[in-house]
Design a protein around this motif. Structure first.
Motif, PDB file in Angstrom:
ATOM      1  N   SER A 131       0.830  -1.208   0.000  1.00 13.27           N
ATOM      2  CA  SER A 131       0.000   0.000   0.000  1.00 13.27           C
ATOM      3  C   SER A 131       0.865   1.259   0.000  1.00 13.27           C
ATOM      4  O   SER A 131       0.542   2.243  -0.677  1.00 13.27           O
ATOM      5  CB  SER A 131      -0.926  -0.007   1.223  1.00 13.27           C
ATOM      6  OG  SER A 131      -0.182   0.050   2.431  1.00 13.27           O
ATOM      7  N   ILE A 132       1.969   1.251   0.739  1.00  8.18           N
ATOM      8  CA  ILE A 132       2.849   2.418   0.774  1.00  8.18           C
ATOM      9  C   ILE A 132       3.487   2.660  -0.593  1.00  8.18           C
ATOM     10  O   ILE A 132       3.623   3.804  -1.044  1.00  8.18           O
ATOM     11  CB  ILE A 132       3.932   2.235   1.856  1.00  8.18           C
ATOM     12  CG1 ILE A 132       3.295   2.280   3.249  1.00  8.18           C
ATOM     13  CG2 ILE A 132       4.998   3.323   1.744  1.00  8.18           C
ATOM     14  CD1 ILE A 132       4.266   2.017   4.373  1.00  8.18           C
ATOM     15  N   THR A 133       3.873   1.590  -1.277  1.00  6.17           N
ATOM     16  CA  THR A 133       4.452   1.735  -2.619  1.00  6.17           C
ATOM     17  C   THR A 133       3.474   2.392  -3.576  1.00  6.17           C
ATOM     18  O   THR A 133       3.827   3.326  -4.306  1.00  6.17           O
ATOM     19  CB  THR A 133       4.866   0.360  -3.161  1.00  6.17           C
ATOM     20  OG1 THR A 133       5.830  -0.233  -2.292  1.00  6.17           O
ATOM     21  CG2 THR A 133       5.464   0.489  -4.555  1.00  6.17           C
ATOM     22  N   VAL A 188      -5.900   4.932   3.419  1.00  2.00           N
ATOM     23  CA  VAL A 188      -6.566   4.811   4.723  1.00  2.00           C
ATOM     24  C   VAL A 188      -7.203   3.435   4.860  1.00  2.00           C
ATOM     25  O   VAL A 188      -7.104   2.786   5.915  1.00  2.00           O
ATOM     26  CB  VAL A 188      -7.623   5.926   4.889  1.00  2.00           C
ATOM     27  CG1 VAL A 188      -8.470   5.682   6.143  1.00  2.00           C
ATOM     28  CG2 VAL A 188      -6.959   7.286   4.968  1.00  2.00           C
ATOM     29  N   ALA A 189      -7.861   2.965   3.790  1.00  2.00           N
ATOM     30  CA  ALA A 189      -8.458   1.621   3.812  1.00  2.00           C
ATOM     31  C   ALA A 189      -7.387   0.552   4.009  1.00  2.00           C
ATOM     32  O   ALA A 189      -7.599  -0.431   4.732  1.00  2.00           O
ATOM     33  CB  ALA A 189      -9.231   1.378   2.519  1.00  2.00           C
ATOM     34  N   ALA A 190      -6.222   0.747   3.382  1.00  2.00           N
ATOM     35  CA  ALA A 190      -5.131  -0.218   3.538  1.00  2.00           C
ATOM     36  C   ALA A 190      -4.617  -0.250   4.972  1.00  2.00           C
ATOM     37  O   ALA A 190      -4.332  -1.325   5.526  1.00  2.00           O
ATOM     38  CB  ALA A 190      -4.000   0.114   2.573  1.00  2.00           C
ATOM     39  N   PHE A 191      -4.496   0.908   5.594  1.00  2.00           N
ATOM     40  CA  PHE A 191      -4.065   0.958   6.997  1.00  2.00           C
ATOM     41  C   PHE A 191      -5.068   0.249   7.914  1.00  2.00           C
ATOM     42  O   PHE A 191      -4.689  -0.437   8.859  1.00  2.00           O
ATOM     43  CB  PHE A 191      -3.877   2.403   7.445  1.00  2.00           C
ATOM     44  CG  PHE A 191      -2.587   3.023   6.995  1.00  2.00           C
ATOM     45  CD1 PHE A 191      -1.420   2.276   6.945  1.00  2.00           C
ATOM     46  CD2 PHE A 191      -2.529   4.354   6.609  1.00  2.00           C
ATOM     47  CE1 PHE A 191      -0.222   2.840   6.524  1.00  2.00           C
ATOM     48  CE2 PHE A 191      -1.345   4.925   6.188  1.00  2.00           C
ATOM     49  CZ  PHE A 191      -0.191   4.166   6.148  1.00  2.00           C
ATOM     50  N   ILE A 192      -6.341   0.417   7.621  1.00  2.00           N
ATOM     51  CA  ILE A 192      -7.366  -0.276   8.411  1.00  2.00           C
ATOM     52  C   ILE A 192      -7.222  -1.788   8.257  1.00  2.00           C
ATOM     53  O   ILE A 192      -7.310  -2.545   9.240  1.00  2.00           O
ATOM     54  CB  ILE A 192      -8.773   0.181   7.976  1.00  2.00           C
ATOM     55  CG1 ILE A 192      -8.980   1.658   8.323  1.00  2.00           C
ATOM     56  CG2 ILE A 192      -9.853  -0.674   8.639  1.00  2.00           C
ATOM     57  CD1 ILE A 192     -10.286   2.237   7.802  1.00  2.00           C
ATOM     58  N   LEU A 193      -6.971  -2.231   7.023  1.00  2.13           N
ATOM     59  CA  LEU A 193      -6.803  -3.664   6.782  1.00  2.13           C
ATOM     60  C   LEU A 193      -5.595  -4.221   7.529  1.00  2.13           C
ATOM     61  O   LEU A 193      -5.657  -5.319   8.105  1.00  2.13           O
ATOM     62  CB  LEU A 193      -6.659  -3.929   5.284  1.00  2.13           C
ATOM     63  CG  LEU A 193      -7.924  -3.791   4.433  1.00  2.13           C
ATOM     64  CD1 LEU A 193      -7.597  -3.988   2.963  1.00  2.13           C
ATOM     65  CD2 LEU A 193      -8.969  -4.807   4.875  1.00  2.13           C
ATOM     66  N   VAL A 194      -4.498  -3.495   7.511  1.00  4.42           N
ATOM     67  CA  VAL A 194      -3.297  -3.961   8.210  1.00  4.42           C
ATOM     68  C   VAL A 194      -3.562  -4.071   9.706  1.00  4.42           C
ATOM     69  O   VAL A 194      -3.181  -5.053  10.362  1.00  4.42           O
ATOM     70  CB  VAL A 194      -2.108  -3.017   7.934  1.00  4.42           C
ATOM     71  CG1 VAL A 194      -0.920  -3.396   8.803  1.00  4.42           C
ATOM     72  CG2 VAL A 194      -1.720  -3.074   6.461  1.00  4.42           C
ATOM     73  N   THR A 195      -4.241  -3.071  10.261  1.00  3.12           N
ATOM     74  CA  THR A 195      -4.562  -3.098  11.692  1.00  3.12           C
ATOM     75  C   THR A 195      -5.443  -4.291  12.040  1.00  3.12           C
ATOM     76  O   THR A 195      -5.200  -4.993  13.038  1.00  3.12           O
ATOM     77  CB  THR A 195      -5.268  -1.791  12.103  1.00  3.12           C
ATOM     78  OG1 THR A 195      -4.435  -0.681  11.761  1.00  3.12           O
ATOM     79  CG2 THR A 195      -5.543  -1.776  13.594  1.00  3.12           C
TER      80      THR A 195
END
Length: 331
Positions: free
Chosen positions: A106-108, A152-159
């Motif tokens: 996601s960061i890439t 933001v959605a990716a960060f939620i998924l990682v959490t």
């Protein structure tokens, strides 16, 4: 009855057995493809760092992230094939390495699409290039919003992935978030590609004849890069909707980061093709060639060339009658 649709499958007589084809298989294929793409990324990075000196910091950051992504992939594969060899129930949750790969992927995507704040210094492109070429803020702002929403959605998924207790339950509960993360990336890629292509077409109409070939190259490469990244994300989304209870979609998702990074460096390294296309000739000056090369990486904004008005003052010198008589007296 199976305890997890991901790890355990009901057998012919109601017994439960582990099906590695739906769990370990996709991860192995994804890891092998990622390794091949990582090798391609190493070659492209070598070409870039030896041929160009512009904005090394941003590209080095992307490269370091991909090294971390590759190491996380190795860790994930080791956990799934060695650590969990005698206890398949450990695969009811994602390995820590898999959580890291999701984060780095996601960061890439976010850095290559929307790091507009650093792009002036980095010379990178995508949303920044769209803004510089189009001169319009609407599409860049829309693309930026989509990209931020996807991140933001990716960060939620990682959490949620770090704290999950069951992969099957995680997929069911986070389906909407996964779709939002994938859909926003796809729409953002398509918007950027369409906007940059349209801007280049407009500049082609106002350019000198010998510059149109270079702009045609840029249009073709923009479409190629946009299709590559957007089709990759669409493929992950389609597989997720069809096989969400397996690791097939996740194995495909792990490839995405290297696809995006390779597309980034390919766009930058293609400037070598423009340099070697043909020698400078009349009407194709070094300034024009340099400016068009900068379009390839979004460094500068080239305004359409307007007709040049040249004013020529002609002065006619005439001898007066007295000067003529004086002139004749010498003979």
């Amino acid at each position: 009855m199976s305890t997890s649709a991901t790890v355990v499958v009901t057998g012919p007589e109601g017994t439960n057995f582990f099906d590695p084809r739906l769990i370990i298989g996709p991860m192995q294929v994804g890891a092998l493809v990622t390794a091949a793409l990582f090798g391609s990324l190493v070659i492209q990075s070598y070409i870039y760092f030896t041929k160009f000196a512009d904005s090394l910091g941003f590209k080095a950051t992307v490269k370091i992230i991909q090294i971390g992504h590759f190491c996380a992939m190795i860790s994930t594969l080791w956990t799934m094939t060695v650590t969990a060899y005698d206890d398949p129930t450990k695969l009811n949750v994602l390995p820590v390495g898999a959580d890291i790969t999701v984060l780095l992927t996601s960061i890439t995507s976010f850095l290559t699409q929307a790091s507009s704040g650093a792009k002036r210094a980095s010379g990178s492109f995508y949303i920044y290039r769209l803004w510089r070429l189009s001169g319009n803020c609407l599409l860049p702002v829309v693309s930026e919003i989509l990209c931020i929403a996807g991140q933001v959605a990716a960060f939620i998924l990682v959490t949620k992935a770090i704290t999950m207790s069951s992969f099957s339950r995680f997929v069911v509960e986070q389906t909407d978030v996964v779709l939002i993360a994938l859909a926003t990336r796809t729409i953002c890629d398509i918007t950027i590609t369409a906007g940059v292509t349209w801007s280049l077409i407009q500049k082609r109409r106002n350019s000198i004849v010998k510059s149109t070939t270079i702009i045609d190259y840029l249009i073709m490469w923009t479409i190629e890069n946009g299709l590559t990244t957007s089709l990759m994300t669409l493929s992950v989304m389609a597989v997720f909707l069809c096989l969400r209870e397996t690791f097939v979609w996740f194995g495909l998702y792990l490839i995405q980061a290297n696809v995006v990074a390779n597309a980034l460096l390919a766009s930058l390294n293609r400037r070598l093709v423009l340099r070697k296309d043909r020698p400078l000739s009349d009407g194709d000056t070094a300034m024009v060639r340099s400016s068009l090369l900068c379009i390839a990486c979004g460094i500068v904004h080239i305004t359409p060339q307007r007709p040049i008005v040249i004013r020529v003052d002609v002065t006619h010198a005439r001898d007066t009658e007295s000067q003529i008589k004086t002139h004749d007296s010498f003979y």
